[in-house]
Design an enzyme around this catalytic site. Sequence first.
Site, PDB file in Angstrom:
ATOM      1  N   LYS A 297       0.842  -1.219   0.017  1.00 58.68           N
ATOM      2  CA  LYS A 297      -0.007   0.009   0.129  1.00 58.68           C
ATOM      3  C   LYS A 297       0.950   1.361   0.186  1.00 58.68           C
ATOM      4  O   LYS A 297       0.627   2.209  -0.766  1.00 58.68           O
ATOM      5  CB  LYS A 297      -0.920  -0.017   1.330  1.00 58.68           C
ATOM      6  CG  LYS A 297      -1.939  -1.095   1.109  1.00 58.68           C
ATOM      7  CD  LYS A 297      -2.710  -1.340   2.408  1.00 58.68           C
ATOM      8  CE  LYS A 297      -3.675  -2.411   2.209  1.00 58.68           C
ATOM      9  NZ  LYS A 297      -4.537  -3.031   3.455  1.00 58.68           N
TER      10      LYS A 297
ATOM     11  N   GLN B 155      -4.533  -1.405   9.766  1.00 63.14           N
ATOM     12  CA  GLN B 155      -4.414  -2.768   8.827  1.00 63.14           C
ATOM     13  C   GLN B 155      -4.939  -3.973  10.007  1.00 63.14           C
ATOM     14  O   GLN B 155      -4.373  -3.875  11.217  1.00 63.14           O
ATOM     15  CB  GLN B 155      -2.752  -3.008   8.794  1.00 63.14           C
ATOM     16  CG  GLN B 155      -2.694  -4.467   7.941  1.00 63.14           C
ATOM     17  CD  GLN B 155      -3.376  -4.555   6.641  1.00 63.14           C
ATOM     18  OE1 GLN B 155      -3.108  -3.531   5.735  1.00 63.14           O
ATOM     19  NE2 GLN B 155      -4.066  -5.661   6.342  1.00 63.14           N
TER      20      GLN B 155
ATOM     21  N   ASP C  21     -11.086   2.714   4.359  1.00 64.29           N
ATOM     22  CA  ASP C  21     -11.268   1.481   4.241  1.00 64.29           C
ATOM     23  C   ASP C  21     -12.882   1.120   3.976  1.00 64.29           C
ATOM     24  O   ASP C  21     -13.096  -0.098   3.730  1.00 64.29           O
ATOM     25  CB  ASP C  21     -10.542   0.525   5.483  1.00 64.29           C
ATOM     26  CG  ASP C  21      -9.663  -0.065   4.946  1.00 64.29           C
ATOM     27  OD1 ASP C  21      -9.280  -0.395   3.795  1.00 64.29           O
ATOM     28  OD2 ASP C  21      -8.928  -0.567   6.171  1.00 64.29           O
TER      29      ASP C  21
END
Length: 282
Positions: free
Chosen positions: A53, A97, A120
């Site tokens: 990412k 994450q 997200d």
Amino acid sequence: MAATIIDGKKVAAEIKEGLKKEVEELKAKGINPALAVVLVGENPASKKYVANKERTCEALGIKSVGHKLPESTTQEELIRLVDDLNADPGVHGILVQLPLPKHMNEKEVMHRIAPEKDVDGFGPDSLGRLVLDEPGFIPCTPHGAIKMLEAYGIDPAGKKAVVVGRSVIVGKPLALLLLRRNATVTICHSKTPDLRGECLSADILCVAVGRAEMIKGDWVKEGAAVIDIGINVREDGKLVGDVEFERAKERAGWITPVPGGAGPMTIAMLMYNTVQAAKGSL
Ligand code: NDP
């Protein structure tokens, strides 16, 4: 006839090319898009995803602000960091994450991320907007799946779509997105009695289970579009999806490979959400 292979890498590259231009335009207006990436602990897969990412951010001109915290981090410390990032005007998107270490409460963390920075799309505001068909951040993996269908001219309207898996990050939002596009949607899970029969009825079959090749090639309807989201390491060490690719591709009309399908699209859609956040357009 063998299926058309849906090239997720290529679709992702096209999306990223467009985003790169948008980032340049934002910078010309004095907005420097920035994504905060928070990693807690040493999970090797998570480390790899985070590195990927960060690399993609860099390639698109997006600033990535890494926060690597030790496994011993407390819930309170993580919440404090999220609060600081929420308040930081130089940070447009926040990504924590998952999975977090076992001693942490993921839900509380997801709820804490400011809705306008929830790139997200796992927070209650984003998910609520998805249910309400209102603009908001769409979770990246299901969004990527929809973009792959679009890129290959596969219109879900009027089709029978089957989603195997009902997680909050993939299965449920994907089912909602297919419904939004007027598919007739069935969601299957571990208690579904006739999974084979359900799969065989699907014009669009999307699978997010996390079990190597559990969907057999002959469970795929002739001509169906198959989106395989699973990432698994098979006993022989090979990276495979949830669908038995070699046999399924003899029956399907379209199929995504693993790797090279849903994976690259997920990152592209994260970048998309970050650019949207920087534009302040949600
Ligand atoms: P979860 O473990 O959260 O959910 C798995 C789902 O599969 C559950 O709904 C579960 O049902 C269902 N399931 C489990 N066993 C069966 C079975 N025998 N028959 C039918 N359904 C079953 O997984 P995720 O959704 O987070 O991820 C799924 C896969 O996708 C994983 O391989 C993951 O690595 C991959 N993934 C890939 C991404 C990418 O970027 N390409 C991003 C995110 C995930 P129940 O609810 O009843 O337990």
